[in-house]
Design a protein around this motif. Structure first.
Motif, mmCIF file in Angstrom:
data_model
loop_
_atom_site.group_PDB
_atom_site.id
_atom_site.type_symbol
_atom_site.label_atom_id
_atom_site.label_comp_id
_atom_site.label_asym_id
_atom_site.label_seq_id
_atom_site.Cartn_x
_atom_site.Cartn_y
_atom_site.Cartn_z
ATOM 1 N N ILE A 58 0.831 -1.212 0.000
ATOM 2 C CA ILE A 58 0.000 0.000 0.000
ATOM 3 C C ILE A 58 0.861 1.256 0.000
ATOM 4 N N LYS A 59 1.934 1.258 0.789
ATOM 5 C CA LYS A 59 2.749 2.467 0.897
ATOM 6 C C LYS A 59 3.466 2.801 -0.412
ATOM 7 N N ALA A 60 3.624 1.801 -1.301
ATOM 8 C CA ALA A 60 4.267 2.046 -2.591
ATOM 9 C C ALA A 60 3.255 2.230 -3.710
ATOM 10 N N LYS A 61 1.967 2.072 -3.397
ATOM 11 C CA LYS A 61 0.922 2.111 -4.423
ATOM 12 C C LYS A 61 0.899 3.435 -5.174
ATOM 13 N N ALA A 62 0.942 4.533 -4.436
ATOM 14 C CA ALA A 62 0.852 5.843 -5.069
ATOM 15 C C ALA A 62 2.064 6.147 -5.942
ATOM 16 N N GLY A 63 3.215 5.538 -5.648
ATOM 17 C CA GLY A 63 4.421 5.814 -6.414
ATOM 18 C C GLY A 63 4.668 4.853 -7.556
ATOM 19 N N TYR A 64 3.807 3.864 -7.731
ATOM 20 C CA TYR A 64 4.071 2.847 -8.747
ATOM 21 C C TYR A 64 4.045 3.425 -10.153
ATOM 22 N N SER A 65 3.086 4.315 -10.431
ATOM 23 C CA SER A 65 2.984 4.863 -11.783
ATOM 24 C C SER A 65 4.204 5.702 -12.159
ATOM 25 N N ALA A 66 4.944 6.191 -11.156
ATOM 26 C CA ALA A 66 6.169 6.940 -11.432
ATOM 27 C C ALA A 66 7.382 6.026 -11.481
ATOM 28 N N GLY A 67 7.359 4.938 -10.697
ATOM 29 C CA GLY A 67 8.544 4.092 -10.599
ATOM 30 C C GLY A 67 8.443 2.754 -11.278
ATOM 31 N N TYR A 68 7.330 2.501 -12.018
ATOM 32 C CA TYR A 68 7.101 1.175 -12.603
ATOM 33 C C TYR A 68 8.207 0.730 -13.556
ATOM 34 N N ALA A 69 8.900 1.689 -14.198
ATOM 35 C CA ALA A 69 9.963 1.353 -15.143
ATOM 36 C C ALA A 69 11.356 1.581 -14.565
ATOM 37 N N ASP A 70 11.430 1.916 -13.294
ATOM 38 C CA ASP A 70 12.706 2.219 -12.639
ATOM 39 C C ASP A 70 13.237 0.964 -11.961
ATOM 40 N N PRO A 71 14.351 0.403 -12.431
ATOM 41 C CA PRO A 71 14.884 -0.812 -11.824
ATOM 42 C C PRO A 71 15.149 -0.670 -10.333
ATOM 43 N N GLU A 72 15.559 0.530 -9.887
ATOM 44 C CA GLU A 72 15.825 0.727 -8.455
ATOM 45 C C GLU A 72 14.528 0.661 -7.646
ATOM 46 N N PHE A 73 13.448 1.228 -8.183
ATOM 47 C CA PHE A 73 12.154 1.162 -7.503
ATOM 48 C C PHE A 73 11.698 -0.292 -7.397
ATOM 49 N N LEU A 74 11.802 -1.034 -8.498
ATOM 50 C CA LEU A 74 11.373 -2.430 -8.496
ATOM 51 C C LEU A 74 12.243 -3.279 -7.574
ATOM 52 N N ALA A 75 13.537 -2.984 -7.538
ATOM 53 C CA ALA A 75 14.445 -3.760 -6.696
ATOM 54 C C ALA A 75 14.115 -3.599 -5.221
ATOM 55 N N ALA A 76 13.505 -2.473 -4.848
ATOM 56 C CA ALA A 76 13.186 -2.222 -3.444
ATOM 57 C C ALA A 76 11.868 -2.867 -3.020
ATOM 58 N N LEU A 77 11.079 -3.375 -3.973
ATOM 59 C CA LEU A 77 9.798 -3.990 -3.626
ATOM 60 C C LEU A 77 10.019 -5.391 -3.029
ATOM 61 N N PRO A 78 9.136 -5.818 -2.126
ATOM 62 C CA PRO A 78 9.220 -7.195 -1.599
ATOM 63 C C PRO A 78 9.042 -8.208 -2.728
ATOM 64 N N LYS A 79 9.715 -9.349 -2.600
ATOM 65 C CA LYS A 79 9.673 -10.375 -3.638
ATOM 66 C C LYS A 79 9.328 -11.719 -3.023
ATOM 67 N N PHE A 80 8.630 -12.548 -3.780
ATOM 68 C CA PHE A 80 8.219 -13.852 -3.275
ATOM 69 C C PHE A 80 7.869 -14.737 -4.461
ATOM 70 N N SER A 81 7.494 -15.982 -4.188
ATOM 71 C CA SER A 81 7.069 -16.902 -5.240
ATOM 72 C C SER A 81 5.832 -17.646 -4.772
ATOM 73 N N LEU A 82 5.014 -18.065 -5.724
ATOM 74 C CA LEU A 82 3.829 -18.850 -5.441
ATOM 75 C C LEU A 82 3.846 -20.105 -6.313
ATOM 76 N N PRO A 83 3.387 -21.225 -5.777
ATOM 77 C CA PRO A 83 3.344 -22.444 -6.596
ATOM 78 C C PRO A 83 2.163 -22.410 -7.557
ATOM 79 N N ASN A 84 2.239 -23.267 -8.560
ATOM 80 C CA ASN A 84 1.113 -23.542 -9.464
ATOM 81 C C ASN A 84 0.694 -22.362 -10.341
ATOM 82 N N LEU A 85 1.597 -21.421 -10.572
ATOM 83 C CA LEU A 85 1.300 -20.373 -11.538
ATOM 84 C C LEU A 85 1.741 -20.834 -12.922
ATOM 85 N N PRO A 86 0.973 -20.534 -13.975
ATOM 86 C CA PRO A 86 1.385 -20.929 -15.334
ATOM 87 C C PRO A 86 2.768 -20.377 -15.666
ATOM 88 N N SER A 87 3.573 -21.184 -16.309
ATOM 89 C CA SER A 87 4.938 -20.763 -16.644
ATOM 90 C C SER A 87 4.924 -19.796 -17.828
#
Length: 267
Positions: free
Chosen positions: A118-147
């Protein structure tokens, strides 16, 4: 390079176009076949009357006419209009030519799934193409997603998509070609500026606009122009910590009446 009464935007446009491509002066000079000093003089306005051959070379490189390069302030143009001009007026509603999607990968070169809190929601439209912005987002994986797809998780706010509970987390897959979307496809739509993103049923209309519709009938559908859309992510699944409320007697009666009406319609 400015006659009386005529505003010339060449210098500013050259700077704008270079930064839009994220080129250094040295790199762009090399691509154009100029020396660094020659290019710097052009961009800084130190060349009073640029050679026509140089103007044509710059024009062809950026796919923008010499006339517009000189007489139009391109910094006021939307990305949509710039792309449209570069492609000779061909529409790009399908989204394929908007940009290359920025992603992050694991040490073994597999794509991460980023979560946009939520705290990054308002800034996503400005940082969506910025590798540094994306690198700072939490990351995870989920099973059973189409490859073969790129996935992100987005939080929802408000009650416009009830019965999907407010505060649900939506897992969505990046849509490269918008024309592949069936009418009323559930999507996360990334919008320009302070509009951030919305969770809606999306229909790409024949006139190029996108119709956005909520599940909750208290919210009226509305349309947005294609140039207001940065990304579209198709709904895959959602998760929530809210248990469904037990049906009330009134809800049961409404459901029974709806079933009866459906049966009568079929007969």
């Amino acid at each position: 390079m400015e006659s009386e009464g005529t505003k010339v935007f060449f210098r500013n446009n050259l700077l704008f176009l270079r930064k839009r491509k994220k080129f250094s002066q040295e790199h762009l000079a090399k691509l154009l076949g100029f020396t660094r000093s020659k290019y710097t003089a052009l961009e800084n306005g130190q060349t009073e009357n640029p050679l026509l051959a140089d103007l044509i070379k710059i024009s062809e490189f950026f796919s923008i006419s010499v006339d517009r390069l000189l007489k139009t302030d391109l910094s006021y143009w939307s990305e949509y209009d710039l792309r449209k001009m570069e492609t000779g007026g061909r529409e790009y509603i399908n989204g394929k030519n908007l940009r290359v999607l920025s992603i992050t990968v694991t040490p073994d070169n597999r794509e991460n799934m980023e979560y946009v809190p939520i705290k990054a929601k308002a800034g996503y439209s400005a940082g969506y193409a910025d590798p540094e912005f994306l690198a700072a987002l939490p990351k995870f994986s989920l099973p059973n997603l189409p490859s073969g797809g790129t996935y992100r998780m987005f939080p929802t706010t408000g009650d416009s998509m009830l019965p999907i509970p407010e505060g649900s987390e939506v897992v969505a897959r990046y849509v490269q070609d918008w024309k592949t979307l069936n009418p009323a496809t559930l999507c996360i739509v990334i919008l320009r500026g302070e509009q951030d993103f919305v969770f809606k049923e999306v229909t790409v209309q024949k006139n190029g606009t996108l119709l956005l519709r909520s599940f909750n009938k208290n919210y009226a559908p509305y349309t947005v122009e294609a140039n207001e859309v940065l990304e579209i992510w198709r709904y895959v699944k959602h998760q929530t910590d809210k248990l469904p409320e037990p049906e009330t007697d009134l809800q049961e009666i409404k459901k029974m009446l709806a079933d009866m009406q459906h049966k009568w319609t079929k007969e």
